[in-house]
Design an enzyme around this catalytic site. Sequence first.
Site, PDB file in Angstrom:
ATOM      1  N   SER A 195      23.469 -18.940  -9.063  1.00 24.75           N
ATOM      2  CA  SER A 195      22.407 -19.853  -8.658  1.00 24.75           C
ATOM      3  C   SER A 195      21.061 -19.188  -8.895  1.00 24.75           C
ATOM      4  CB  SER A 195      22.547 -20.202  -7.176  1.00 24.75           C
ATOM      5  OG  SER A 195      22.209 -19.076  -6.366  1.00 24.75           O
ATOM      6  N   ASP A 196      20.015 -19.979  -8.953  1.00 26.79           N
ATOM      7  CA  ASP A 196      18.680 -19.401  -8.935  1.00 26.79           C
ATOM      8  C   ASP A 196      18.339 -19.025  -7.491  1.00 26.79           C
ATOM      9  OD1 ASP A 196      16.185 -18.506  -9.699  1.00 26.79           O
ATOM     10  OD2 ASP A 196      15.696 -20.277 -10.863  1.00 26.79           O
ATOM     11  N   PHE A 197      17.183 -18.419  -7.315  1.00 26.68           N
ATOM     12  CA  PHE A 197      16.785 -17.837  -6.039  1.00 26.68           C
ATOM     13  C   PHE A 197      16.863 -18.855  -4.898  1.00 26.68           C
ATOM     14  CE2 PHE A 197      14.127 -15.937  -2.857  1.00 26.68           C
ATOM     15  CZ  PHE A 197      14.180 -14.563  -3.079  1.00 26.68           C
TER      16      PHE A 197
END
Length: 745
Positions: free
Chosen positions: A290-292
């Site tokens: 996932s992104d942040f």
Amino acid sequence: MPASPRWLLAAALLLGSLPALAQTPAPPVPAGSPPVPRAWKTGEEAAAIERRIDALLAQMTLEEKVGQLNLWGRGDEFRLEWVEQGRTGAVMNFVSPMEVRAIQLRAARSRMRIPAIIALDAINGFATYMPQPLGQAATFNPRLVELASYWSAREARAVGINWTFAPMIDMTRDARWGRVMEGAGEDVHLASILAAARTVGYHRGGLATSAKHYIGYGEAEGGRDYNSVWIPVSKLWDYHMPPFQASLAAGAFTVMTSLSAMNGIASTADRHLVAEVLKGQLGFRGFVVSDFESVKELIAHGQAADGPDAVRRAFGAGIDMDMMAGLYDAHLAQLVRSGAISEAAVNESVRRVLRVKMHMGLFEEATYDPALAQRDLGTAEARQASLEIAREAVILLKNENAILPLKPSVRSVAVIGSLATHQADWQYTENAGLPRVISPRLTDALAAILESRVRVTAAAGFATHCSLAAGDTAGAVATARAADVAVVMLGEDCEQYGEGTSRAHLDLPAHQQALLDAIIATGKPVVVIMHTSRPFVLTRFIDRVAAVIQAFHLGTEGRTALAEVLAGRTNPSGKLPMTMPRATGQVPIYYDRLPTGRPRLKDFRYETGYLDEKLEPLFPFGFGLSFSRFTFDQLTLSSPTVPRTGTVAGSVRLTNAAGPAGQEVVQVYVRQRVGQRSRPVRQLKHFEKVAVAPGSSQTVTFRIPVQALGYHDDAGRYVVEPGEYDIFVGGDSNATLAARVTVTE
């Protein structure tokens, strides 16, 4: 999507039409350096890895399995002992060699002794900076793009990093979006070639890659970061998917999802695109991260009620690793025990993480030696690479009366702007006890080249080195008035570009425009250098200055490259990877637009266009001047008809009609004249950068598979239609030299 994966044919044909990456030998890796992840292993090696994973999974507890799916970063919450406890499979944002070594030692003391992946956003450098990716794209030279990624990786590897959150391969047509600087611009053919080049370069330099952001992030509404996107199926496959396919074909180890939602579904919860398309139809073997905190952000998207629900949705969509949200750590094991998520599904995600680690060679890697950082950062070889790339990234947009290169009659040059007079260094090395690499001032670089025959004076003109506020305008004007030529460097720096820096206005800030106006008023010839991370609107001054250079943040040696262009030591060859608008209101603007039933022909009110601005851009995609004058002629096709299984082959003569030796980018565009659906007015299908001696000509050949001329329909089916196709060849997307070919059944 159709059951028959006919779109795979398009991917294979796209990659088949790409020019081979120039595999110039990489600089030798010094003795004692860690092993590098060259590519995915195959055959018996790959089979042996799967057997090793089976053995590890059989011994791991559920908590240890969940631990491999957590990515934690430097910050208040993270504890180093979590690595030893098997609570995290990867860490990020550690750049101190001693901290990296401590992480490795902690992982070696964990019960399963599974090494940790150590990640960083090594986008375009670590200590020695290469031009930003958009600047790299301006070279139209895949070899140099690969070289930039290679050195970015080599230096990050020197401090123990082994995974980069790059390449960013989002397609970008809207300059208001701050992250355009991380991509390759607006053209899908160019972007696909460079996605592959960057992936290969990072791997050669020792970093595993993460192709991002899957998918459509660059089309955020209004250019506003994190905003929603709306993309039809045909456009998704024709425009946004090919760079990912190219990066995967080049061996990308991981894929990162987007922070945005596409067509109402957050990317981190999109089971169709992640689990079914990416892992299923595209056959991706690595893991998806996932992104942040984007797992947590599913709650804000309105797609999850709480933390456990967010985990269930993200994990069910195929997200293998949770970056920084901490929700897999908090809830995944309990969801397995409750039966909401199967342990078999967890095993599959852990398998993907372990597979990447084994293909990277982390299990066999010796403990990191911090001495490598002192030895391998900021080397002369890295700086030379930065300079070589920056030279070809400089774009000359205007050169009235051939003011550049500076004439022998010029005896004094005033360099104005704190972006030119400031001596820059870079963030990663600042507080980690690492060697610092200083970028020379433009004033110093220019003075060194021109030597004592030309007096170089300087004035910052602004109150800060970031050019964020007005400064000594009177002093800058006086400096310009006393010189023969004024070189003014303007644009954006510091916190004005990158993630979270969307702009509503693409004009120069008022205080920068005011300084430029005052210098123009002196009557001295003015050369403007636009030091920006995106295309700006130049219409307020373009007609009042002698020359304009576009520099998309050229890295450590960028100011040296600019000085070489000003002095004539380097002949510019950069080309625009994004269309430059006349006004912000034209954005998004791009060359491969669809035709309209009412094209602009006579400036008639009821034709497409604007009341208050021209329809055309200020500068088209692919544009860039040279100190040479290139001409194109003798466009010839090998045959006027080609079957759908054939290849459009042709040649064109490129002549350096005047000026010094130089390089031109031969660009070949194609338009389908009539089809079942409206087709772009033209699309880049081939390019080649060619060096030509003064007064010489070269015949440049091109081959374009007919199958690369197709498109996807609304059901995702790939279609190549018979009929007439126009071929355009020239030095930018307004190329006028034309031929026609007929595709037969």
